[in-house]
Design a protein around this motif. Structure first.
Motif, PDB file in Angstrom:
ATOM      1  N   THR A   1       0.868  -1.425   0.054  1.00  0.00           N
ATOM      2  CA  THR A   1       0.022  -0.119  -0.055  1.00  0.00           C
ATOM      3  C   THR A   1       0.752   1.361  -0.030  1.00  0.00           C
ATOM      4  O   THR A   1       0.361   2.283  -0.316  1.00  0.00           O
ATOM      5  N   ASP A   2       2.240   1.409   0.346  1.00  0.00           N
ATOM      6  CA  ASP A   2       2.912   2.224   0.185  1.00  0.00           C
ATOM      7  C   ASP A   2       3.727   2.385  -0.933  1.00  0.00           C
ATOM      8  O   ASP A   2       3.925   3.322  -1.769  1.00  0.00           O
ATOM      9  N   ILE A   3       4.785   1.264  -1.106  1.00  0.00           N
ATOM     10  CA  ILE A   3       5.782   1.473  -2.110  1.00  0.00           C
ATOM     11  C   ILE A   3       5.500   1.014  -3.416  1.00  0.00           C
ATOM     12  O   ILE A   3       5.776   1.476  -4.083  1.00  0.00           O
ATOM     13  N   LEU A   4       4.543  -0.141  -3.586  1.00  0.00           N
ATOM     14  CA  LEU A   4       4.100  -0.456  -4.870  1.00  0.00           C
ATOM     15  C   LEU A   4       3.631   0.763  -5.563  1.00  0.00           C
ATOM     16  O   LEU A   4       3.756   1.080  -6.747  1.00  0.00           O
ATOM     17  N   PRO A   5       2.761   1.400  -4.909  1.00  0.00           N
ATOM     18  CA  PRO A   5       1.690   2.542  -5.512  1.00  0.00           C
ATOM     19  C   PRO A   5       2.769   3.630  -5.900  1.00  0.00           C
ATOM     20  O   PRO A   5       2.654   4.447  -6.897  1.00  0.00           O
ATOM     21  N   ALA A   6       3.893   3.882  -5.033  1.00  0.00           N
ATOM     22  CA  ALA A   6       4.646   5.224  -5.452  1.00  0.00           C
ATOM     23  C   ALA A   6       5.479   4.993  -6.421  1.00  0.00           C
ATOM     24  O   ALA A   6       5.756   5.835  -7.372  1.00  0.00           O
ATOM     25  N   LEU A   7       6.026   3.488  -6.632  1.00  0.00           N
ATOM     26  CA  LEU A   7       6.732   3.139  -7.842  1.00  0.00           C
ATOM     27  C   LEU A   7       5.855   3.268  -9.153  1.00  0.00           C
ATOM     28  O   LEU A   7       6.178   3.480 -10.085  1.00  0.00           O
ATOM     29  N   LYS A   8       4.687   2.798  -9.005  1.00  0.00           N
ATOM     30  CA  LYS A   8       3.923   2.859 -10.290  1.00  0.00           C
ATOM     31  C   LYS A   8       3.340   4.460 -10.547  1.00  0.00           C
ATOM     32  O   LYS A   8       3.333   4.488 -11.699  1.00  0.00           O
ATOM     33  N   MET A   9       3.471   5.206  -9.532  1.00  0.00           N
ATOM     34  CA  MET A   9       3.099   6.696  -9.907  1.00  0.00           C
ATOM     35  C   MET A   9       4.382   7.244 -10.059  1.00  0.00           C
ATOM     36  O   MET A   9       4.582   8.623 -10.374  1.00  0.00           O
ATOM     37  N   GLU A  10       5.586   6.492 -10.171  1.00  0.00           N
ATOM     38  CA  GLU A  10       6.957   7.364 -10.341  1.00  0.00           C
ATOM     39  C   GLU A  10       7.446   8.155  -9.550  1.00  0.00           C
ATOM     40  O   GLU A  10       7.965   9.162 -10.150  1.00  0.00           O
ATOM     41  N   ILE A  11       7.168   8.370  -8.323  1.00  0.00           N
ATOM     42  CA  ILE A  11       7.412   9.272  -7.249  1.00  0.00           C
ATOM     43  C   ILE A  11       8.692   8.480  -6.523  1.00  0.00           C
ATOM     44  O   ILE A  11       9.027   7.046  -6.694  1.00  0.00           O
TER      45      ILE A  11
END
Length: 246
Positions: A187-197
């Motif tokens: 819920t933290d890391i994968l969404p961040a990587l997918k949003m390229e932040i």
């Protein structure tokens, strides 16, 4: 130092969470072991976890999902072994499950020092936490962290890439200058990587099975794994001043 947008997760990133759930689950297993003395503790634990995880797709991270997993486990084994269901026992288990949300929350070491350092450096701090609003606001109040986040608090019952995307649009975030700091790969890391932040992963002292997933996204920005909150400011500042950042 160029200002960064830094989003923090709450549970098991800034404050302990899983340790309380683990304590209550053990009490649940203690009681179930009395009512169903042929079951192993692991049988009970896995069935409760199964019901708890299955409910997330429907109810998200809403608080009542957890107590209901106790009730569903009890009913499942009652039906399986022909034990009569008693309202008093169901009420007890539901009350036990809700008790976890009454335990005073404890900050993880260096919470205040980390947030203070980043705020004093001029960064914009955001809180992106998962759960239902009442319970999360209770924790935020107990921790007295609104001084760092002010109105920049986002609470999502379904904490996923869609939720993060909505937040990034709301704050009009530059992905190069935006960070997600959290303990949950799901819920933290994968969404961040997918949003390229940028992303900083700090593993929890004990992790919930739901959060254990494979990271199958190639990072486009910075991606660090740290051991402690107190390492966050230096990691961000060192990366920002690195020539490769520009």
């Amino acid at each position: 130092m160029e200002k960064q947008n830094i989003l923090f997760n709450l549970d098991d990133t800034l404050a302990y969470c899983n340790r309380y759930f683990n304590t209550v689950v053990e009490r649940f297993i203690d009681q179930m072991s009395i009512w169903f003395d042929t079951l192993t503790r692991e049988d009970i634990r896995q069935k409760q976890l199964e019901f708890d995880l299955d409910a997330i797709s429907v109810h998200g991270l809403a608080s009542n999902r957890f107590p209901e997993s106790f009730v569903k486990t009890y009913k499942y084994y009652c039906e399986k072994y022909g034990k009569e269901k008693y309202k008093s026992e169901i009420d007890y288990l539901r009350e036990l499950g809700f008790w976890v949300f009454e335990i005073p929350v404890e900050p993880i070491p260096y919470m205040n020092e980390t947030l203070s350092t980043l705020k004093d450096a001029g960064h914009e701090l955001y809180l992106h936490t998962g759960g239902d609003e009442a319970n999360q606001l209770r924790k935020i109040s107990q921790l007295e962290i609104t001084t760092y986040f002010e109105h920049r608090i986002f609470i999502s019952e379904h904490k996923d890439t869609t939720a993060l995307s909505d937040i990034l649009k709301t704050i009009d975030a530059d992905p190069y200058k935006t960070w997600m700091v959290g303990n949950s790969l799901r819920t933290d890391i994968l969404p961040a990587l997918k949003m390229e932040i940028n992303a900083i992963y700090i593993p929890a002292e004990s992790e919930w099975k739901y959060n254990e997933v494979e990271v199958d996204v190639e990072p486009k920005r910075a991606y660090f794994q740290l051991n402690s909150l107190r390492e966050v400011p230096d990691a961000i500042h060192q990366y920002v001043v690195d020539e490769s950042y520009y």
